[in-house]
Design a protein around this motif. Structure first.
Motif, PDB file in Angstrom:
ATOM      1  N   ASP A  68      -4.127 -10.807  -3.539  1.00  0.00           N
ATOM      2  CA  ASP A  68      -3.847 -10.841  -4.872  1.00  0.00           C
ATOM      3  C   ASP A  68      -3.451  -9.445  -5.339  1.00  0.00           C
ATOM      4  O   ASP A  68      -2.477  -9.231  -6.203  1.00  0.00           O
ATOM      5  N   ILE A  69      -4.205  -8.410  -5.028  1.00  0.00           N
ATOM      6  CA  ILE A  69      -3.922  -7.195  -5.535  1.00  0.00           C
ATOM      7  C   ILE A  69      -2.564  -6.732  -4.943  1.00  0.00           C
ATOM      8  O   ILE A  69      -1.755  -6.110  -5.624  1.00  0.00           O
ATOM      9  N   ALA A  70      -2.343  -7.043  -3.862  1.00  0.00           N
ATOM     10  CA  ALA A  70      -1.013  -6.374  -3.127  1.00  0.00           C
ATOM     11  C   ALA A  70      -0.086  -7.198  -3.662  1.00  0.00           C
ATOM     12  O   ALA A  70       1.074  -6.581  -3.930  1.00  0.00           O
ATOM     13  N   ALA A  71      -0.231  -8.474  -4.157  1.00  0.00           N
ATOM     14  CA  ALA A  71       1.139  -9.196  -4.391  1.00  0.00           C
ATOM     15  C   ALA A  71       1.341  -8.685  -5.963  1.00  0.00           C
ATOM     16  O   ALA A  71       2.664  -9.004  -6.330  1.00  0.00           O
ATOM     17  N   ARG A  72       0.678  -7.912  -6.755  1.00  0.00           N
ATOM     18  CA  ARG A  72       0.998  -7.610  -8.082  1.00  0.00           C
ATOM     19  C   ARG A  72       1.874  -6.495  -8.309  1.00  0.00           C
ATOM     20  O   ARG A  72       2.422  -6.276  -9.202  1.00  0.00           O
ATOM     21  N   GLY A  73       1.998  -5.799  -6.861  1.00  0.00           N
ATOM     22  CA  GLY A  73       3.015  -4.695  -7.079  1.00  0.00           C
ATOM     23  C   GLY A  73       2.665  -3.324  -7.737  1.00  0.00           C
ATOM     24  O   GLY A  73       3.514  -2.553  -7.939  1.00  0.00           O
ATOM     25  N   ARG A  74       1.506  -3.390  -8.407  1.00  0.00           N
ATOM     26  CA  ARG A  74       1.129  -2.019  -9.266  1.00  0.00           C
ATOM     27  C   ARG A  74      -0.279  -2.228  -8.972  1.00  0.00           C
ATOM     28  O   ARG A  74      -1.080  -3.079  -9.136  1.00  0.00           O
ATOM     29  N   PRO A  75      -0.868  -0.819  -9.671  1.00  0.00           N
ATOM     30  CA  PRO A  75      -2.262  -0.616  -9.727  1.00  0.00           C
ATOM     31  C   PRO A  75      -2.763  -1.823 -10.908  1.00  0.00           C
ATOM     32  O   PRO A  75      -2.237  -1.760 -11.873  1.00  0.00           O
ATOM     33  N   VAL A  76      -4.056  -2.396 -10.471  1.00  0.00           N
ATOM     34  CA  VAL A  76      -4.523  -3.204 -11.613  1.00  0.00           C
ATOM     35  C   VAL A  76      -5.945  -3.204 -11.867  1.00  0.00           C
ATOM     36  O   VAL A  76      -6.635  -2.456 -11.048  1.00  0.00           O
ATOM     37  N   ARG A  77      -6.319  -3.246 -13.281  1.00  0.00           N
ATOM     38  CA  ARG A  77      -7.620  -3.101 -13.622  1.00  0.00           C
ATOM     39  C   ARG A  77      -8.612  -4.313 -13.132  1.00  0.00           C
ATOM     40  O   ARG A  77      -7.830  -5.463 -13.096  1.00  0.00           O
ATOM     41  N   ALA A  96       0.875  -1.226  -0.061  1.00  0.00           N
ATOM     42  CA  ALA A  96      -0.005   0.089   0.071  1.00  0.00           C
ATOM     43  C   ALA A  96       0.863   1.265   0.032  1.00  0.00           C
ATOM     44  O   ALA A  96       0.558   2.296  -0.672  1.00  0.00           O
ATOM     45  N   TRP A  97       1.800   1.286   0.970  1.00  0.00           N
ATOM     46  CA  TRP A  97       2.784   2.232   0.970  1.00  0.00           C
ATOM     47  C   TRP A  97       3.396   2.601  -0.424  1.00  0.00           C
ATOM     48  O   TRP A  97       3.568   3.986  -0.776  1.00  0.00           O
ATOM     49  N   GLN A  98       3.878   1.718  -1.073  1.00  0.00           N
ATOM     50  CA  GLN A  98       4.377   1.925  -2.380  1.00  0.00           C
ATOM     51  C   GLN A  98       3.418   2.256  -3.344  1.00  0.00           C
ATOM     52  O   GLN A  98       3.872   3.077  -4.130  1.00  0.00           O
ATOM     53  N   ALA A  99       2.413   1.800  -3.416  1.00  0.00           N
ATOM     54  CA  ALA A  99       1.511   1.862  -4.550  1.00  0.00           C
ATOM     55  C   ALA A  99       0.509   3.261  -4.373  1.00  0.00           C
ATOM     56  O   ALA A  99       0.244   3.788  -5.225  1.00  0.00           O
ATOM     57  N   PRO A 123      -3.548  -1.386  -3.099  1.00  0.00           N
ATOM     58  CA  PRO A 123      -3.697  -1.314  -1.659  1.00  0.00           C
ATOM     59  C   PRO A 123      -4.040  -0.099  -1.184  1.00  0.00           C
ATOM     60  O   PRO A 123      -3.197   0.863  -1.486  1.00  0.00           O
ATOM     61  N   GLY A 124      -4.715   0.167  -0.246  1.00  0.00           N
ATOM     62  CA  GLY A 124      -5.212   1.505   0.263  1.00  0.00           C
ATOM     63  C   GLY A 124      -4.365   1.814   1.574  1.00  0.00           C
ATOM     64  O   GLY A 124      -3.751   0.980   2.173  1.00  0.00           O
TER      65      GLY A 124
END
Lengths: 273, 273
Positions: free
Chosen positions: B30-39, A89-92, B78-79
């Motif tokens: 899942d979203i956190a694991a991708r390491g970048r914003p996802v659609r 979260a911190w990174q993104a 991630p927020g």
DNA sequence: ATGTTAGTTTCATTATTTGAAACTTGGTTT
DNA sequence: AAACCAAGTTTCAAATAATGAAACTAACAT
């Protein structure tokens, strides 16, 4: 939009419509807010959920690693899985990665403590920091929350919030008088925010801690939306509010650079609500 | 279904029995694991959930602040609420607050990079760090995760894990050969772990990154349960494995102090599973 | 204009959550 | 030692919320 899908009748976090997930997260928040390991019975006292329901939530959260459980003391605390998730979260979703080099420069130029903050649920969330000495960026410092109404970064962000977002945030403030100089009502705050807009930066004149003063500038998109704020903090022993203005050019440079880069990196929306 | 309530037939995270909360958290992971914003569509591709269900999870998580949404790019990340929660977790469920002064001392004494790690879901989770006096380009920060099978701290912790916990953890390792020296199967690892137990400390002999070596010692309770590990990292350019052993007395002192204090503070259980 | 894809809403069915009450456990008092 | 008490755990029928196929809409590309 079915015409009654978008009303928000309940408190944030729980209430119908937020589903089981919302309720479980409310329990997690509750435990995190206490700041120390808690027993089941303690939780139950103030919980809106019946015994068996709360029990199941706590069980699931523990199995999921969102809580950690001490079997000897029978206490629950926020779990390590959160640390892992928060790193992502911190990174993104924070300005920290973008702001990093600018914080470094500002820290070196001023020699003072530097804070980078964003708004989260009406509170100030510190997402990065530089001490006069140490150049490390970590959760020891990031993740901490503070009041919006009596910190430089808080007021700087509030000053540029659109009315629709500002009103509910002001209503949520605790208005606790930490010092004699703390602003303790919404009306006085609105006057202060107007002054901040007029001069483009905010001060914290010992409003949170005696002897601690700071100067803060909001980070805005080109369109004027608030992304966060940057501050330089010192003590009355070392300088004064006027003395802090000496750093304004450096701060402004950092703030503008961060705002521009955030814009280009197309940044995730971080609603104040 | 009274007699089949307690079996665990599914993968950790989702599956029946973990309820709606578990599923929602799996989406978050899942979203956190991708390491970048996802659609949304990207998520849907690999998600076990049908469109409408996934959609609702993402909605709830976003409303809850666990995800942040970029309306322009239509991406999720991630927020910030996670950052806030993680701060509490870091303080209450990690060794970091206790270990802090010891890390400082070790860092000053050795002048090298120092890591404090714990096990989380079979992976190495770095919970604190001190940079080397002469910093080397390396990325590890609090909240960052790394592989257990090819890091000093990882192997140090595995070496003292009871068999019942070790077996499933070994099974989960990726065994990716980062370098020619990486250990890539469970059998070799068990031999290595025996060697570590025999001498009381672990090495990372360029098993993760070429040129990077480290010495690590586990942090144990008096009863012998693994709490975490401490490591001192350097480069082959600067020293050697034998050279690193020079720091052993200092590391041992820190490790023992942290173990003792953790014991007294009655520390939350952090299951490897 | 038209086709295509990505995102959003609907609604009957199904499965899960709910919570009062009963039960178990570990520790304390009579 | 028996009885008690408090904290935690399990049960089960009723109530509620989650599910997911399909229909819909908006935005973009042809």
């Amino acid at each position: 939009m079915a015409s009654e899908r978008d009303h928000k009748p309940e408190a944030p976090g729980d209430g119908p419509g937020e589903g089981t997930v919302g309720k479980a997260l409310a329990v997690l928040d509750d435990i995190a807010a206490r700041g120390r390991p808690v027993r089941f019975a303690e939780l139950l006292e103030t919980s809106p959920f019946p015994k068996a329901t709360l029990y199941r939530f706590v069980q699931v959260l523990t199995r999921q690693g969102m809580l950690s459980y001490d079997p000897e003391r029978q206490t629950y605390a926020p779990g390590l899985r959160l640390v892992r998730l928060a790193h992502a979260a911190w990174q993104a979703s924070s300005l920290a990665p973008i702001a990093r080099p600018h914080l470094d420069r500002l820290s070196r130029a001023t020699g003072e403590t530097v804070h980078l903050a964003q708004l989260d649920a009406g509170q100030v969330l510190y997402v990065d920091k530089r001490n006069a000495r140490e150049p490390v960026a970590m959760y020891s410092q990031a993740g901490k929350v503070g009041p919006a109404y009596c910190t430089g970064v808080g007021k700087a962000m509030l000053a540029y919030l659109p009315e629709a977002e500002l009103a509910p945030v002001l209503q949520r403030q605790a208005w606790h008088p930490f010092t004699p100089k703390t602003i303790t009502d919404a009306a006085s705050m609105r006057a202060e925010l107007a002054a901040i807009r007029a001069r483009g930066h905010a001060f914290d004149d010992e409003e949170h801690e005696p002897g601690i003063i700071c100067i803060a500038v909001p980070i805005l998109t080109r369109a004027g939306r608030v992304l966060g704020a940057l501050s330089v903090t010192s003590t009355t022993a070392r300088t004064s509010l006027e003395g802090l203005t000496e750093h304004l050019p450096e701060i402004r440079r950092a703030v503008e650079a961060i705002g521009d880069e955030a814009q280009d990196w197309r940044f995730p929306d971080q609603a104040a609500e």
